[in-house]
Enzyme design. Structure first.
Site, short mmCIF file in Angstrom:
data_model
loop_
_atom_site.label_atom_id
_atom_site.label_comp_id
_atom_site.label_asym_id
_atom_site.label_seq_id
_atom_site.Cartn_x
_atom_site.Cartn_y
_atom_site.Cartn_z
N CYS A 259 0.89 -1.17 0.00
CA CYS A 259 0.00 0.00 0.00
C CYS A 259 0.92 1.21 0.00
O CYS A 259 2.12 1.08 -0.27
CB CYS A 259 -1.00 -0.02 1.16
SG CYS A 259 -0.31 0.23 2.81
N GLY A 260 0.39 2.39 0.27
CA GLY A 260 1.23 3.58 0.20
C GLY A 260 2.40 3.53 1.17
O GLY A 260 3.55 3.75 0.81
N GLY B 253 2.69 0.74 3.43
CA GLY B 253 2.88 -0.65 3.86
C GLY B 253 2.27 -0.89 5.24
O GLY B 253 2.13 -2.04 5.66
N ILE B 254 1.91 0.18 5.91
CA ILE B 254 1.44 0.05 7.29
C ILE B 254 -0.04 -0.35 7.37
O ILE B 254 -0.40 -1.30 8.06
CB ILE B 254 1.69 1.35 8.08
CG1 ILE B 254 3.19 1.63 8.17
CG2 ILE B 254 1.10 1.25 9.49
CD1 ILE B 254 3.53 3.01 8.75
N GLY B 255 -0.88 0.37 6.65
CA GLY B 255 -2.32 0.08 6.72
C GLY B 255 -2.61 -1.36 6.34
O GLY B 255 -3.36 -2.07 7.04
N HIS C 100 13.08 -15.01 13.22
CA HIS C 100 12.56 -15.01 14.59
C HIS C 100 11.04 -15.03 14.68
O HIS C 100 10.49 -15.58 15.63
CB HIS C 100 13.08 -13.78 15.34
CG HIS C 100 14.55 -13.86 15.67
ND1 HIS C 100 15.18 -12.97 16.50
CD2 HIS C 100 15.52 -14.74 15.28
CE1 HIS C 100 16.47 -13.28 16.60
NE2 HIS C 100 16.69 -14.35 15.86
C1 RB5 Z 1 -4.03 5.31 0.32
O1 RB5 Z 1 -4.04 6.67 -0.01
C2 RB5 Z 1 -3.16 5.08 1.54
O2 RB5 Z 1 -3.79 5.57 2.67
C3 RB5 Z 1 -2.83 3.61 1.68
O3 RB5 Z 1 -2.20 3.17 0.53
C4 RB5 Z 1 -1.89 3.24 2.80
O4 RB5 Z 1 -0.75 4.04 2.79
C5 RB5 Z 1 -2.48 3.14 4.14
O5 RB5 Z 1 -1.81 2.77 5.11
#
Ligand code: RB5
Length: 148
Positions: A64-65, A67-69, A97
């Protein structure tokens, strides 16, 4: 078989990584998205991770933008241990690990060259086992905890 998924924010990096996988003859299944139209990363995370939990795919790569979401969403799926990495040390040790089965990358964070190194490291490093096994079991036991 490697499961792959992204939202629009990770789409371009996913394309670069899938070109790399193709060039290496590594089989993958892409669970979307298939263009840069805005979409919701939790939907993609669930469909991609289901294929890992069911055993159809051995590991997954999610984008994703940041990688966290998508990593937060992936970690809600029972049986998934997703790690968002932007350095190779973390990509290596989350296999050694944590026995991570999903690598999450930020399309707006890492370039393609680093992403390929992260993917190679993640796919080619085996879980160390030993003292880490009981910790993984404790993580798994959190999934069935009620009334936290
Ligand atoms: C999309 O705009 C963005 O919020 C998503 O890709 C990501 O970065 C969320 O964690």
């Amino acid at each position: 078989m490697i499961a792959i998924g992204s939202d629009h924010g990770g789409y371009e990096l996913k394309r670069g990584v899938t070109d790399y996988l193709k060039s290496k003859g590594i089989a993958y299944k892409d669970f979307g998205c298939y263009n840069i139209k805005s979409c919701d990363y939790p939907d993609i995370a669930v469909e991609t991770c289901k294929s890992v939990v069911k055993g159809e795919c051995e590991k997954a790569l999610l984008f994703c933008g940041t990688g966290i979401g998508i990593s937060i969403a992936a970690n809600k799926v029972d049986g998934i241990r997703a790690a968002c990495c932007s350095d190779t040390f973390s990509a290596k040790f989350t296999r050694l690990h944590n026995d991570a089965n999903v690598l999450c990358l930020g399309g707006r964070v890492v370039g393609l060259g680093l992403a390929i190194e992260l993917v190679e490291t993640f796919l080619n490093t085996e879980f160390e086992g030993g003292r880490h096994i009981k910790r993984i079991e404790k993580i798994t036991s959190i999934e069935s905890m009620q009334n936290l």
